[in-house]
Design a protein around this motif. Structure first.
Motif, PDB file in Angstrom:
ATOM      1  N   ASP A 111       0.881  -1.232   0.038  1.00  0.00           N
ATOM      2  CA  ASP A 111      -0.044  -0.045   0.160  1.00  0.00           C
ATOM      3  C   ASP A 111       0.857   1.225  -0.019  1.00  0.00           C
ATOM      4  OD1 ASP A 111      -2.188  -1.669   0.112  1.00  0.00           O
ATOM      5  OD2 ASP A 111      -2.033  -1.509   2.412  1.00  0.00           O
ATOM      6  N   LYS A 112       1.999   1.121   0.940  1.00  0.00           N
ATOM      7  CA  LYS A 112       2.637   2.391   0.863  1.00  0.00           C
ATOM      8  C   LYS A 112       4.348   1.950   0.464  1.00  0.00           C
ATOM      9  CE  LYS A 112       0.601   4.532   4.824  1.00  0.00           C
ATOM     10  NZ  LYS A 112      -0.083   3.519   6.023  1.00  0.00           N
ATOM     11  N   PRO A 113       4.448   2.170  -0.809  1.00  0.00           N
ATOM     12  CA  PRO A 113       5.899   2.036  -1.361  1.00  0.00           C
ATOM     13  C   PRO A 113       6.784   3.004  -0.593  1.00  0.00           C
ATOM     14  CG  PRO A 113       4.257   2.445  -3.307  1.00  0.00           C
ATOM     15  CD  PRO A 113       3.482   2.878  -1.943  1.00  0.00           C
ATOM     16  N   GLN A 114       7.651   2.292  -0.224  1.00  0.00           N
ATOM     17  CA  GLN A 114       9.130   3.103   0.340  1.00  0.00           C
ATOM     18  C   GLN A 114      10.257   3.187  -0.612  1.00  0.00           C
ATOM     19  OE1 GLN A 114       9.773   0.464   3.718  1.00  0.00           O
ATOM     20  NE2 GLN A 114       9.033   2.128   5.014  1.00  0.00           N
ATOM     21  N   LYS A 115      10.980   4.398  -0.328  1.00  0.00           N
ATOM     22  CA  LYS A 115      12.446   4.385  -1.118  1.00  0.00           C
ATOM     23  C   LYS A 115      13.301   3.608  -0.270  1.00  0.00           C
ATOM     24  CE  LYS A 115      15.230   7.354  -3.639  1.00  0.00           C
ATOM     25  NZ  LYS A 115      15.328   8.600  -4.188  1.00  0.00           N
ATOM     26  N   VAL A 116      13.537   2.348  -0.760  1.00  0.00           N
ATOM     27  CA  VAL A 116      14.692   1.659  -0.052  1.00  0.00           C
ATOM     28  C   VAL A 116      16.154   1.520  -0.655  1.00  0.00           C
ATOM     29  CG1 VAL A 116      14.953  -0.590   1.258  1.00  0.00           C
ATOM     30  CG2 VAL A 116      12.770   0.297   0.553  1.00  0.00           C
ATOM     31  N   VAL A 117      17.136   1.992   0.097  1.00  0.00           N
ATOM     32  CA  VAL A 117      18.367   1.618  -0.596  1.00  0.00           C
ATOM     33  C   VAL A 117      18.934   0.324  -0.122  1.00  0.00           C
ATOM     34  CG1 VAL A 117      20.887   2.227  -0.552  1.00  0.00           C
ATOM     35  CG2 VAL A 117      19.201   4.175  -0.708  1.00  0.00           C
ATOM     36  N   VAL A 118      19.165  -0.536  -1.192  1.00  0.00           N
ATOM     37  CA  VAL A 118      19.956  -1.901  -0.594  1.00  0.00           C
ATOM     38  C   VAL A 118      21.297  -1.788  -0.952  1.00  0.00           C
ATOM     39  CG1 VAL A 118      19.845  -4.128  -0.948  1.00  0.00           C
ATOM     40  CG2 VAL A 118      17.674  -3.013  -1.176  1.00  0.00           C
ATOM     41  N   ALA A 144      17.061  -6.978  -2.842  1.00  0.00           N
ATOM     42  CA  ALA A 144      16.542  -5.839  -3.687  1.00  0.00           C
ATOM     43  C   ALA A 144      15.440  -6.623  -4.650  1.00  0.00           C
ATOM     44  CB  ALA A 144      17.835  -5.466  -4.669  1.00  0.00           C
ATOM     45  N   ARG A 145      15.636  -7.669  -5.312  1.00  0.00           N
ATOM     46  CA  ARG A 145      14.453  -8.073  -6.392  1.00  0.00           C
ATOM     47  C   ARG A 145      13.246  -8.232  -5.644  1.00  0.00           C
ATOM     48  NH1 ARG A 145      16.693 -11.857 -10.657  1.00  0.00           N
ATOM     49  NH2 ARG A 145      19.118 -11.472 -10.814  1.00  0.00           N
ATOM     50  N   VAL A 146      13.070  -8.930  -4.275  1.00  0.00           N
ATOM     51  CA  VAL A 146      11.929  -9.038  -3.625  1.00  0.00           C
ATOM     52  C   VAL A 146      11.410  -7.825  -3.291  1.00  0.00           C
ATOM     53  CG1 VAL A 146      10.936  -9.977  -1.439  1.00  0.00           C
ATOM     54  CG2 VAL A 146      12.552 -11.297  -2.443  1.00  0.00           C
ATOM     55  N   LEU A 147      12.139  -6.823  -2.588  1.00  0.00           N
ATOM     56  CA  LEU A 147      11.472  -5.502  -2.380  1.00  0.00           C
ATOM     57  C   LEU A 147      10.700  -4.687  -3.675  1.00  0.00           C
ATOM     58  CD1 LEU A 147      13.707  -4.355   0.098  1.00  0.00           C
ATOM     59  CD2 LEU A 147      11.591  -4.973   0.561  1.00  0.00           C
ATOM     60  N   HIS A 152       8.159  -1.775  -3.823  1.00  0.00           N
ATOM     61  CA  HIS A 152       8.968  -0.606  -3.387  1.00  0.00           C
ATOM     62  C   HIS A 152       9.941  -0.096  -4.609  1.00  0.00           C
ATOM     63  CE1 HIS A 152       7.763  -1.243   0.726  1.00  0.00           C
ATOM     64  NE2 HIS A 152       7.889  -2.540   0.609  1.00  0.00           N
ATOM     65  N   ASP A 153      10.329   1.381  -4.232  1.00  0.00           N
ATOM     66  CA  ASP A 153      11.201   1.793  -5.021  1.00  0.00           C
ATOM     67  C   ASP A 153      12.712   1.517  -4.552  1.00  0.00           C
ATOM     68  OD1 ASP A 153      12.817   3.668  -6.630  1.00  0.00           O
ATOM     69  OD2 ASP A 153      11.921   5.518  -5.599  1.00  0.00           O
ATOM     70  N   VAL A 154      13.253   0.627  -5.392  1.00  0.00           N
ATOM     71  CA  VAL A 154      14.583   0.239  -4.451  1.00  0.00           C
ATOM     72  C   VAL A 154      15.724   0.907  -5.485  1.00  0.00           C
ATOM     73  CG1 VAL A 154      16.144  -1.897  -4.712  1.00  0.00           C
ATOM     74  CG2 VAL A 154      13.534  -1.961  -4.158  1.00  0.00           C
ATOM     75  N   VAL A 155      16.700   1.252  -4.563  1.00  0.00           N
ATOM     76  CA  VAL A 155      17.880   1.704  -5.054  1.00  0.00           C
ATOM     77  C   VAL A 155      18.776   1.003  -4.704  1.00  0.00           C
ATOM     78  CG1 VAL A 155      19.419   3.870  -5.079  1.00  0.00           C
ATOM     79  CG2 VAL A 155      17.046   4.260  -4.655  1.00  0.00           C
ATOM     80  N   ARG A 156      19.503   0.348  -5.863  1.00  0.00           N
ATOM     81  CA  ARG A 156      20.495  -0.583  -5.449  1.00  0.00           C
ATOM     82  C   ARG A 156      21.922   0.339  -5.318  1.00  0.00           C
ATOM     83  NH1 ARG A 156      17.026  -3.407  -8.254  1.00  0.00           N
ATOM     84  NH2 ARG A 156      16.695  -5.679  -8.346  1.00  0.00           N
ATOM     85  N   ASP A 334      13.614   5.931   2.844  1.00  0.00           N
ATOM     86  CA  ASP A 334      12.862   5.525   4.101  1.00  0.00           C
ATOM     87  C   ASP A 334      13.474   4.684   4.840  1.00  0.00           C
ATOM     88  OD1 ASP A 334      10.284   7.201   3.437  1.00  0.00           O
ATOM     89  OD2 ASP A 334       9.932   6.036   1.598  1.00  0.00           O
ATOM     90  N   ARG A 335      14.155   3.751   3.979  1.00  0.00           N
ATOM     91  CA  ARG A 335      14.738   2.496   4.500  1.00  0.00           C
ATOM     92  C   ARG A 335      15.936   2.298   3.937  1.00  0.00           C
ATOM     93  NH1 ARG A 335      12.332  -3.404   4.308  1.00  0.00           N
ATOM     94  NH2 ARG A 335      13.769  -4.550   5.417  1.00  0.00           N
TER      95      ARG A 335
END
Ligand code: ARG
Length: 581
Positions: A111-118, A144-147, A152-156, A334-335
């Motif tokens: 519901d609430k996509p986060q910006k996540v740095v992996v 990273a793939r799962v998120l 989620h907005d994933v930043v590798r 966010d994370r």
């Protein structure tokens, strides 16, 4: 939402609220799988204690208020007050059908996509990657793939070690060899271990060389253009090597994801200044330090995070603090998930604590160290070659592929393969074996690198799972059918059909958990459980030779849903699934 546990939790919560008042609408109904029924709610006992009533009575009251509405076919109060819940076959079949018809297998987007740095892999420039990096690379890529799949907005982020004092001697050594040695791809430069050791040897034994190396560090830090150009040559050689490894392993990192330590160089000064302004950084024994509360040494003395050394130089912690500040202020994440070895646990705890003091991290911005356990050899010690040296990653991967070839030739194949096809499959099997083995154990536990065990078509291995998908595909081939045309309808009759369908419904919840905890081994276990349920189904329920057309259509649809769940799950783990084996 089709995860049975979540569906039933919501219903039991509603029953709790109806029986005991709205304040129970959020109570945890403590629903677990059980050997007595599909699931068991263990909420009556704790609740009875609170209410001062008999547990069985409380359980009966919950059951009386439970809306089973087509989901539950049987409810029993058992023992001191457990509530045993059996799901209805029609509900299971309908939910499996819904997954089959949905492009995402009915896995909802968050519901609430986060910006996540992996942040993962993070090897060091001008050094060979070691098995520790192999593991952070594989685990990080799966996270990273799962998120990303969850929406989620994933930043590798590949935080390569590309800065610091060793670069002085490395650049000088490059000059001694001649730049064109790098351009030619000479072994003296390309063999990173040899290159590093040769530089080190001269640095320790040759005063003149050591002197110019030190001067070179100063020039590098001052941003001297010519020095930066030479530095870039070294970085490029390493990048080619990293990409080689990533390519072989099917890792999704690209050059654009590299934000090495050098990237933060200009931010170190301002970061330190902010820490000083906020009164967090103080001078202690000549060095600038922060003392996060709660970290003490053996004698109870406060432990410092050194922010600027007494010689004025910045260090690893400074860079990590600048990184957090940048991610918060500029990238607005966010994370952030650091997929790094357990040995750096204290470093990250202290750095995060300082970042919290500075207000960069708070309840809205989460930083977590996804710890990676050591990789051991079969002797239980840190992985070494027989001669005692560090194991070269590329040789390890070569060996995995070679052994995969041997094992592959021993199993039964539907048809013979030409050499090129065989080589391709064997490569996938070798890499899949290494990756799945890494992913199937909890990431923070130690793990024994044992090629014999991981490259086997039996047991909890990558090859077993790859083979499971190929076997399902082969059923469709034999039947002259395309899995996409297997549209059901799914009906569950046989217990093995029911168990398989039920297992398939857990996919979304498992992904959610794996993403929340950054623990891909949960997904790895799940994929294995699906393959296991499928094997039982396959042994008990003929598909192409089903007793009637309806059953055949249903079983083919179950095969198709299983195939997609396995392939998607394995793909999110980064494990390739060859079409044929
Ligand atoms: N390059 C480091 C190493 O090889 C890992 C970097 C981890 N990330 C970080 N932000 N400190 O050990």
């Amino acid at each position: 939402m089709s995860d049975p546990q979540l569906v039933l939790a919501a219903r039991v919560q509603a029953a709790l609220a109806a029986a005991f008042g709205p304040s129970y609408a959020d109570a945890d109904p403590v629903i677990r799988p059980s050997s007595f029924a599909d699931l068991q709610a263990n909420v009556a006992l704790p609740l009875a204690k609170k209410l001062g009533r008999k547990p069985r009575e409380v359980a009966e009251e919950i059951v009386a208020n439970l809306d089973t509405g087509g989901v539950v076919s049987d409810v029993q109060v058992s023992g001191p007050g457990f509530i045993n819940l059996t799901l209805s076959d029609t509900w299971i079949a309908a939910e499996a059908q819904r997954a089959l018809e949905d492009e995402r297998l009915a896995v909802p987007q968050v519901d609430k996509p986060q910006k996540v740095v992996v942040e993962y892999s993070s090897p060091n420039v001008a050094k060979e990657m070691h098995v520790g990096h192999l593991r952070t690379t594989i685990v990080g890529d799966a996270i990273a793939r799962v998120l990303a799949f969850l929406g989620h907005d994933v930043v590798r982020d590949n935080h390569v070690g590309d800065w610091g004092t060793p670069f002085g001697m490395l650049i000088e050594h490059l000059l001694d060899l001649g730049e064109d040695a790098a351009a030619r791809g000479d072994a003296s430069v390309r063999d990173l271990t040899a290159f590093y050791q040769a530089a080190r040897l001269k640095f320790d034994g040759d005063e003149e060389f050591a002197d110019r190396s030190r001067r070179r560090v100063v020039a590098l830090q001052a941003g001297d253009a010519e020095t930066l150009r030479l530095w870039n040559i070294l970085v490029d050689v390493s990048k080619q090597y990293f990409n080689d490894v990533y390519g072989r392993l099917g890792i999704t990192l690209t050059d654009d994801d590299i934000k090495g330590e050098s990237f933060y160089n200009d931010l170190l000064g301002p970061t330190v200044r902010e820490l000083e302004d906020k009164g967090i950084a103080v001078v202690s024994e000549g060095a600038l330090c922060a003392f996060p509360p709660g970290f003490t040494g053996r004698e109870g003395e406060p432990l410092p995070v050194i922010i600027r050394k007494s010689d004025g130089g910045y260090n690893y912690s400074t860079t990590d603090l600048a990184t957090i500040r940048y991610r918060v202020d500029t990238e607005h994440v966010d994370r952030m998930i650091y997929v790094v070895g357990t040995t750096q646990a204290l470093h990250f705890q202290m750095v995060f604590a300082v970042a919290r003091m500075a207000g960069w991290l708070d309840d809205d911005v989460r930083a977590e160290h996804a710890q990676i356990g050591n990789v051991l050899g079969t002797d239980g010690r840190l992985l070494r070659t027989r001669a005692g040296g560090t194991v070269k990653l590329s040789e390890l991967l070569d060996e995995a592929v070679e052994r995969a070839g041997v094992v592959f030739d021993e199993i039964q194949h539907d048809e013979p393969f030409d050499d090129a096809t065989r080589a391709e499959i064997v490569r996938d099997v070798g890499m899949g074996a290494v990756k799945y083995a890494d992913l199937s154990v909890a990431r923070d536990s130690e793990y024994i690198f044992d090629l014999d065990r991981m490259i086997s078509f039996n047991g909890k291995t990558g090859p077993y799972l790859q083979y499971a998908t190929a076997r399902i595909r082969s059923i469709f081939r034999k039947g002259g059918l395309d899995p996409r045309d297997a549209t059901g309808p799914i009906v569950v009759g046989h217990p093995a059909e029911r168990a398989l369908a039920l297992e398939l419904l857990g996919f979304g919840a498992v992904l959610q958990q794996a993403g929340d905890t950054a623990e891909p081994h949960r997904l790895a276990s799940y994929v294995y459980a699906v393959a296991d349920a499928y094997t039982t189904f396959y042994e008990n329920c003929p598909v192409l030779k089903a007793p009637d057309e309806e059953t055949k259509a249903s079983r083919l649809a179950l095969c198709a849903a299983t195939l997609r769940t396995l392939v998607t799950g394995l793909d999110l783990l980064g494990v390739p699934t060859p079409e044929r084996m």
